[in-house]
Design an enzyme around this catalytic site. Structure first.
Site, mmCIF file in Angstrom:
data_model
loop_
_atom_site.group_PDB
_atom_site.id
_atom_site.type_symbol
_atom_site.label_atom_id
_atom_site.label_comp_id
_atom_site.label_asym_id
_atom_site.label_seq_id
_atom_site.Cartn_x
_atom_site.Cartn_y
_atom_site.Cartn_z
ATOM 1 N N LYS A 215 0.825 -1.216 0.000
ATOM 2 C CA LYS A 215 0.000 0.000 0.000
ATOM 3 C C LYS A 215 0.861 1.270 0.000
ATOM 4 C CE LYS A 215 -3.994 -2.217 2.259
ATOM 5 N NZ LYS A 215 -4.978 -2.117 3.376
ATOM 6 N N TYR B 171 -12.251 -2.154 -3.670
ATOM 7 C CA TYR B 171 -12.748 -2.291 -2.292
ATOM 8 C C TYR B 171 -14.270 -2.174 -2.197
ATOM 9 C CZ TYR B 171 -8.302 -2.511 0.319
ATOM 10 O OH TYR B 171 -7.110 -2.916 0.882
ATOM 11 N N PHE C 244 -15.401 3.868 6.785
ATOM 12 C CA PHE C 244 -14.040 4.237 6.378
ATOM 13 C C PHE C 244 -13.810 4.122 4.868
ATOM 14 C CE2 PHE C 244 -13.945 -0.250 7.786
ATOM 15 C CZ PHE C 244 -13.490 -0.864 6.626
ATOM 16 N N ARG D 188 -1.748 -14.126 4.826
ATOM 17 C CA ARG D 188 -2.468 -13.382 5.871
ATOM 18 C C ARG D 188 -1.762 -13.521 7.225
ATOM 19 N NH1 ARG D 188 -7.110 -10.916 4.303
ATOM 20 N NH2 ARG D 188 -8.039 -10.949 6.369
ATOM 21 N N THR E 230 -5.317 -6.803 10.933
ATOM 22 C CA THR E 230 -5.623 -5.539 10.243
ATOM 23 C C THR E 230 -5.115 -4.332 11.032
ATOM 24 O OG1 THR E 230 -7.644 -6.612 9.469
ATOM 25 C CG2 THR E 230 -7.500 -4.223 9.172
ATOM 26 N N ARG F 189 2.555 -6.068 9.458
ATOM 27 C CA ARG F 189 1.810 -4.946 10.039
ATOM 28 C C ARG F 189 2.360 -4.546 11.405
ATOM 29 N NH1 ARG F 189 -3.954 -7.092 7.674
ATOM 30 N NH2 ARG F 189 -4.081 -5.709 5.844
ATOM 31 N N ASN G 205 -2.132 0.415 6.673
ATOM 32 C CA ASN G 205 -1.555 -0.790 7.270
ATOM 33 C C ASN G 205 -0.687 -1.598 6.302
ATOM 34 O OD1 ASN G 205 -3.613 -1.799 5.725
ATOM 35 N ND2 ASN G 205 -4.689 -2.828 7.389
ATOM 36 N N HIS H 218 -2.221 -5.436 1.621
ATOM 37 C CA HIS H 218 -3.503 -6.120 1.435
ATOM 38 C C HIS H 218 -3.205 -7.549 1.018
ATOM 39 C CE1 HIS H 218 -7.316 -7.431 -0.296
ATOM 40 N NE2 HIS H 218 -6.585 -7.891 -1.296
ATOM 41 N N GLU I 67 -9.436 -10.743 -7.731
ATOM 42 C CA GLU I 67 -8.471 -9.660 -7.541
ATOM 43 C C GLU I 67 -7.273 -9.801 -8.487
ATOM 44 O OE1 GLU I 67 -9.741 -8.927 -2.875
ATOM 45 O OE2 GLU I 67 -7.729 -9.671 -3.296
HETATM 46 P P1 ATP Z 1 -7.072 -6.089 3.401
HETATM 47 O O1 ATP Z 1 -8.434 -6.393 2.824
HETATM 48 O O2 ATP Z 1 -6.536 -4.724 3.017
HETATM 49 O O3 ATP Z 1 -6.083 -7.188 3.169
HETATM 50 P P2 ATP Z 1 -8.043 -6.917 5.966
HETATM 51 O O4 ATP Z 1 -8.691 -8.045 5.239
HETATM 52 O O5 ATP Z 1 -7.144 -7.227 7.126
HETATM 53 O O6 ATP Z 1 -7.205 -6.006 4.993
HETATM 54 P P3 ATP Z 1 -10.587 -5.560 5.891
HETATM 55 O O7 ATP Z 1 -11.546 -5.691 7.004
HETATM 56 O O8 ATP Z 1 -10.837 -6.292 4.616
HETATM 57 O O9 ATP Z 1 -9.132 -5.885 6.466
HETATM 58 O O10 ATP Z 1 -10.448 -3.992 5.578
HETATM 59 C C1 ATP Z 1 -9.877 -3.569 4.366
HETATM 60 C C2 ATP Z 1 -8.980 -2.391 4.646
HETATM 61 O O11 ATP Z 1 -9.778 -1.290 5.082
HETATM 62 C C3 ATP Z 1 -7.965 -2.586 5.778
HETATM 63 O O12 ATP Z 1 -6.789 -3.244 5.388
HETATM 64 C C4 ATP Z 1 -7.678 -1.151 6.162
HETATM 65 O O13 ATP Z 1 -6.765 -0.531 5.245
HETATM 66 C C5 ATP Z 1 -9.037 -0.499 5.998
HETATM 67 N N1 ATP Z 1 -9.761 -0.479 7.283
HETATM 68 C C6 ATP Z 1 -10.332 -1.531 7.913
HETATM 69 N N2 ATP Z 1 -10.898 -1.171 9.072
HETATM 70 C C7 ATP Z 1 -10.680 0.168 9.183
HETATM 71 C C8 ATP Z 1 -11.017 1.154 10.164
HETATM 72 N N3 ATP Z 1 -11.685 0.829 11.270
HETATM 73 N N4 ATP Z 1 -10.630 2.438 9.930
HETATM 74 C C9 ATP Z 1 -9.947 2.771 8.823
HETATM 75 N N5 ATP Z 1 -9.597 1.891 7.855
HETATM 76 C C10 ATP Z 1 -9.955 0.607 8.034
HETATM 77 MG MG MG Z 2 -9.861 -7.770 3.453
#
Ligand code: ATP
Ligand code: MG
Length: 137
Positions: free
Chosen positions: A9, A49, A57, A85, A91, A102, A112, A115, A126
């Site tokens: 990212k 997304y 968010f 993962r 996350t 992370r 973070n 992805h 994807e």
């Molecule tokens: P990713 O999909 O990026 O691999 P993830 O699966 O761990 O991460 P998701 O729940 O899918 O997390 O959320 C997607 C992305 O949205 C997160 O990686 C983060 O960048 C952002 N995100 C998630 N929760 C929050 C939050 N509470 N506030 C701000 N951004 C958030």
């Molecule tokens: Mg995710």
């Protein structure tokens, strides 16, 4: 061998962490089989997304993902989706296990650093969004 889709990212590309992050993947037995640096538009980030479109968010997330270039990649290895993962960590970096990407590099729950796809179906969608068949060998 399983394949998964990964993004380094903007917070990480900005800090020149691509090599350090790829080293973590390679140490875990994940091979980078495709990789490119691209600068998404906010609309392209929004499509990627779209599962999060109703989350509070979402707008901030799309702005962030379009703020600077990312590195899009395909990782290959045994159990690549779960392994990736695991190497990424939780996350929210404050919940991420020591030694994970992370835990070491992420700046916040939003910024973070990485992805990773969460299931075989999402990995396939994807990968196809970012790479053509000719780019995958
Ligand atoms: P990713 O999909 O990026 O691999 P993830 O699966 O761990 O991460 P998701 O729940 O899918 O997390 O959320 C997607 C992305 O949205 C997160 O990686 C983060 O960048 C952002 N995100 C998630 N929760 C929050 C939050 N509470 N506030 C701000 N951004 C958030
Ligand atoms: Mg995710």
């Amino acid at each position: 061998l399983e394949r998964t889709f990964s993004i380094i990212k903007p917070d990480a590309t900005r800090r020149n962490l691509t090599g350090a992050i790829n080293a973590k993947f390679e140490e875990a037995g994940l091979r980078v089989v495709a990789q490119k640096r691209i600068h998404l538009t906010k609309a392209q980030a929004g499509v990627f997304y779209s599962v999060h479109a109703e989350r509070p968010f979402y707008d901030e997330l799309c702005e962030f993902m379009a703020s600077e270039p990312i590195v899009a990649q395909v990782l290959e290895g045994e159990g690549a989706i779960a392994k990736n993962r695991e190497v990424m960590g939780a996350t929210n970096p404050s919940d991420a296990a020591p030694g994970t990407i992370r835990a070491e590099f992420a700046e916040s729950v939003g910024e973070n650093s990485v992805h990773g796809s969460d299931a075989p179906e999402t990995a396939a969608v994807e990968i196809a969004y970012f790479f053509s068949g000719l780019e995958l060998v």
